[in-house]
Design an enzyme around this catalytic site. Sequence first.
Site, PDB file in Angstrom:
ATOM      1  N   CYS A   6      34.990  36.114  40.955  1.00 60.13           N
ATOM      2  CA  CYS A   6      35.129  34.678  41.162  1.00 60.13           C
ATOM      3  C   CYS A   6      35.287  34.343  42.638  1.00 60.13           C
ATOM      4  O   CYS A   6      35.307  35.228  43.493  1.00 60.13           O
ATOM      5  CB  CYS A   6      36.348  34.149  40.402  1.00 60.13           C
ATOM      6  SG  CYS A   6      36.485  34.744  38.714  1.00 60.13           S
ATOM      7  N   ALA A  28      31.505  35.025  34.874  1.00 61.83           N
ATOM      8  CA  ALA A  28      32.071  35.603  33.659  1.00 61.83           C
ATOM      9  C   ALA A  28      31.565  37.029  33.449  1.00 61.83           C
ATOM     10  O   ALA A  28      30.357  37.258  33.339  1.00 61.83           O
ATOM     11  CB  ALA A  28      31.729  34.733  32.451  1.00 61.83           C
ATOM     12  N   ILE A  29      32.500  37.979  33.394  1.00 59.34           N
ATOM     13  CA  ILE A  29      32.175  39.396  33.201  1.00 59.34           C
ATOM     14  C   ILE A  29      32.870  39.946  31.962  1.00 59.34           C
ATOM     15  O   ILE A  29      32.268  40.648  31.149  1.00 59.34           O
ATOM     16  CB  ILE A  29      32.608  40.229  34.431  1.00 59.34           C
ATOM     17  CG1 ILE A  29      31.929  39.698  35.705  1.00 59.34           C
ATOM     18  CG2 ILE A  29      32.296  41.706  34.220  1.00 59.34           C
ATOM     19  CD1 ILE A  29      30.426  39.853  35.738  1.00 59.34           C
ATOM     20  N   GLY A  66      38.262  39.023  40.982  1.00 55.30           N
ATOM     21  CA  GLY A  66      38.196  40.473  40.879  1.00 55.30           C
ATOM     22  C   GLY A  66      38.153  40.966  39.457  1.00 55.30           C
ATOM     23  O   GLY A  66      37.845  40.219  38.520  1.00 55.30           O
TER      24      GLY A  66
END
Length: 652
Positions: A2, A54-55, A79
């Site tokens: 982010c 978005a991960i 992070g």
Amino acid sequence: MCGIAGMLKKGLTTDEAESILERMGNTMIHRGPDDSGVWADVKAGIGFSYRRLAIIDLSMEGHQPMISKNGRHLISYNGEIYNFNEIRKDLEEEGLVSGWRGHSDTEVMLEAISAWGIEAAVSRFVGMFAFALWDRSERALHLVRDRLGIKPLYYGRMGKAFLFGSEMSALKVHPDFRGEIDRDVLSLYLKRNSVPSPYSIYKGVKKLPPGAILTIKDSWEVDREEPTPRHYWNPKEIAEEGYRNQFAGDEKEAVDALEEILGIAVKLRMIADVPLGVFLSGGVDSSTVTALMQKNSTRPIKTFTIGFHEAAYNEAVDAKAVAEHLGTEHTELYLDPKDALDVIPRLPMLYDEPFSDSSQIPTFLVSKMAREHVTVCLSGDGGDELFGGYNRHFWAPRLWRRLGWMPAGVRRGLAGLLERPSPVAWDSLSSRLDFIIPKGLKQRNLGDKVQKLTTVMGAEDKYDIYRRLVTHWDESTSVVPNSKELPSITSDKKLWADIDDFSLMMMYLDMVSYLPDDILTKVDRASMGVSLEARVPIIDHRVVEFSSSLPLSMKIKGGRGKWLLRQLLYRYVPKEIIDRPKMGFAVPIDTWLRVELREWGESLLSEKRLMAEGFFSPAPIRKRWEEHLSGRWNWQHHLWDILMFQAWLEVQ
């Protein structure tokens, strides 16, 4: 992954605060195109802004800024915490948390902080992060950065506001921001080709050091002295402890230990709810990461490589050989000068401070290519610093042993003899004699290496050798009029670890300076510029701590670096594919500046322009520009420093 930003400032209405915060966040939409959020408590004078890539947990349960279940803490975070599932389990088993709202790492780290306290929680995090935490009970703002400095965080007072953000661009849109270029920092930039922590190019703005926490209470009272960051993880202490208590096992045990530790680091970084791949240069570091990824994958992993038509810079052939052996799904892109020309106008906006590692160009392009296929990419960065991979780690001590006994005047005389043939002449000689030079003695870009050798032959001591090796414009204070030399870790021996071995000391200095200020900055800005998350398993802090305990003989052996890392890689890839001279992720800027980029360079380096802008003395710059254009000398690094500042200045 982010972008975060925020401010401490009283006297604003909620609408005013949210409007400012939204503008700050929108400057970093590339860091987080999937979601955004702002939060403000105008009574307390605090506000957070957030952009999300978005991960993990792609739902809105991962939305930020996020408030803890007990309502005490609020976080804006950039992070990934890779061991969040382990921490989540610990919190549950200790009876501290139940009834999770989602499965994001943000929620886990926030509840861990609420349960254990900020320093105890951060010490248990494995990952890369930079975050802002507001403690409503203590009325305190905490800014925190990961141990190695993978994720950036700027902060500083401007007028009656205290500002912070992942990028300088977020601070610059705040109404109170005043961007006065710091001439002393500009001079330091010319030495280092990046702006080292804790400095920034602007007066009043700093970078939070890696492994540090900055706590600010009642900071809207602008007369208060700004607090000092405190370290929750100190690389100097880690290096000294490792040197005093070295690994006691044999070589096989060391390889086994590295395989286990690095294997865990790689496996953790493969956790994602989106597609992922790996940057593969064909060198030892990226090949090792690729091999361990493929070991942990049931299908071919995606690998990405940049190539050059200039053979002296091209590693794509080597990368392809590694990819074919490991059975990856491989993609490569060959660059030409037009590609560089297309990227250069974007560089000043990407890096938002002057930054002149020319490998920024292929790093951006390989990131752009990878983003077409994946959202997360692993990288092999850090192997050189941890395991002795730079040429200086082994030939600088050898050089000092052979020449250090000579009077400095004699050494300078020898350097003069070596300087007579130009770097181009040395390269030509190396090419003509290639067929008779043993493989182990061959050097790519021999002329550049001889030029570097002559630079260090007049060194006062072995530590001066290191300083000269990592310095571009040694006379930078004369190139930047009215500037003075600032202390930095490469110039202030009080900041150095207590390590007697010269090679190990250089590795330590590279790890705490070159790695975060150059390598990790380059990778973060290039990857995030295309909304790609880059993960760096080799600098998992547990790998760093293990490597710090290794004796030199397990890092450098037989005149070659990264011995232990090589032994691990040989378990997966044959030696004949890997063993070749080190190249690095370089680009042929020297040639491009003489041809395709010449007109662009001349426009930025004209004497009239340099005089009008007033930041540089034109004479030394024009001299090196003309010498470079003649083809006799290669001043690409010095010139790229100036050119990248000039290009950056144009867009300010």
